[in-house]
Design an enzyme around this catalytic site. Structure first.
Site, short mmCIF file in Angstrom:
data_model
loop_
_atom_site.label_atom_id
_atom_site.label_comp_id
_atom_site.label_asym_id
_atom_site.label_seq_id
_atom_site.Cartn_x
_atom_site.Cartn_y
_atom_site.Cartn_z
N ASP A 81 -1.99 -0.31 5.93
CA ASP A 81 -2.26 0.41 7.19
C ASP A 81 -3.75 0.54 7.46
O ASP A 81 -4.14 0.81 8.59
CB ASP A 81 -1.64 1.81 7.16
CG ASP A 81 -2.33 2.71 6.14
OD1 ASP A 81 -2.49 2.27 4.99
OD2 ASP A 81 -2.72 3.84 6.50
N ASP B 216 0.88 -1.16 0.00
CA ASP B 216 0.00 0.00 0.00
C ASP B 216 0.93 1.23 0.00
O ASP B 216 2.13 1.09 0.28
CB ASP B 216 -0.85 -0.06 1.28
CG ASP B 216 -1.66 1.19 1.49
OD1 ASP B 216 -2.47 1.51 0.61
OD2 ASP B 216 -1.47 1.86 2.52
N ASP C 261 -0.22 5.15 0.85
CA ASP C 261 -0.53 6.17 1.86
C ASP C 261 -0.60 5.55 3.26
O ASP C 261 -1.35 4.61 3.49
CB ASP C 261 -1.86 6.85 1.53
CG ASP C 261 -1.76 7.70 0.28
OD1 ASP C 261 -1.24 8.82 0.38
OD2 ASP C 261 -2.18 7.24 -0.80
O1 G3P Z 1 -3.63 3.93 1.35
P1 G3P Z 1 -3.63 4.04 -0.14
O2 G3P Z 1 -2.27 4.14 -0.74
O3 G3P Z 1 -4.47 2.97 -0.79
O4 G3P Z 1 -4.31 5.45 -0.52
C1 G3P Z 1 -5.64 5.71 -0.26
C2 G3P Z 1 -5.98 7.18 -0.16
O5 G3P Z 1 -5.38 7.92 -1.14
C3 G3P Z 1 -5.64 7.74 1.19
O6 G3P Z 1 -6.34 7.13 2.24
MG MG Z 2 -2.92 3.16 3.15
#
Ligand code: G3P
Ligand code: MG
Length: 241
Positions: free
Chosen positions: A188, A24, A26
């Site tokens: 996360d 992942d 963010d």
């Molecule tokens: O956690 P990610 O990388 O899937 O990103 C998701 C959104 O942009 C932020 O929560």
């Molecule tokens: Mg994330």
């Protein structure tokens, strides 16, 4: 907190026989979740409301349009703010913040270790292309080590996390073919953990400490930091300490 779940010792039988890793972005590779929180707190304050971690848990990891809908519905803002207006309002604030994001602890060590040992890696992020470019502009070297990146606005990602779409798309783009059971996801967000499990993959969760522990269930392992990750527990090459 070091780790939880069965089989802590690296010398014990591995939890799985992992050959490919999907990260992942963010809140896992990059420390960007605080920016979303800060901006959303500001917007909610205008309506005399407080942004809390139960709302954060529902929004994080999702595609922008999906999390905007949750924000408006959960905060009782229907009739006051549309999801589209919410996205527009937060956009300039986010754009100003994203380029300053930093890597989370243990990220570079793990990515370099896996790369040096020939373990194929990919990124699967709910972020769309424009935000991805802003967030990663100062982290090009690390992202160049990824075999590929799948973003939330990719045509193959019909639904955001917790749908398995994004992780299955990431898996299919590795060369040579790989089964979900050989893929290890690092996440996360509760929605991301569910997405990985829905894809049939193993998942290590590295949650923000403010996230209630009830959201940890579903993860195969929960770590307080990537610095605590022991690759050999997953059948991956051990760190040479
Ligand atoms: O956690 P990610 O990388 O899937 O990103 C998701 C959104 O942009 C932020 O929560
Ligand atoms: Mg994330």
């Amino acid at each position: 907190m070091a780790s939880c779940g069965a089989g802590d010792a690296a010398s014990a039988q591995p939890r799985a026989s992992i050959s490919h890793v999907i990260f992942d972005m963010d809140g896992l590779l990059l420390d960007t979740e605080g920016f979303y929180t800060e901006v959303q707190e500001k917007i909610l304050a205008r309506y005399d409301k407080v942004f809390d971690w139960s709302l954060k848990a529902k929004m994080m990891g999702k595609k922008a349009a999906e999390s905007a809908r949750i924000f408006v519905d959960e905060c009782g803002l229907n009739g006051l703010l549309t999801p589209e207006q919410f996205l527009e309002e937060r956009e300039s604030m986010l754009q100003a913040l994203f380029p300053s994001c930093t890597k989370l602890p243990g990220v570079l060590r793990l990515v370099h270790h896996l790369h040096a040992n020939g373990v194929p890696m990919a990124v699967a992020t709910g972020s769309h292309k424009r935000h991805f470019a802003l967030k990663t502009q100062n982290h090009q070297e690390m992202f160049s080590l990824m075999h590929h990146v799948v973003m939330g606005d990719d045509p193959e990602v019909k639904a955001g996390k917790p749908s398995p779409d994004i992780f299955l798309a990431a898996m299919r783009r590795f060369e040579g073919g790989v089964e979900p059971s050989k893929c290890l996801v690092f996440e996360d967000a509760p929605s991301g953990v569910a997405a990985a499990k829905n894809a049939g993959m193993s998942v290590v969760m590295v949650p923000d400490p403010r996230l209630d522990v009830s959201y940890h269930k579903g993860a195969d392992q929960v770590l307080s930091s990537l610095l605590d990750f022991k690759p050999a527990e997953w059948g991956l090459p051990a760190f040479k300490e």
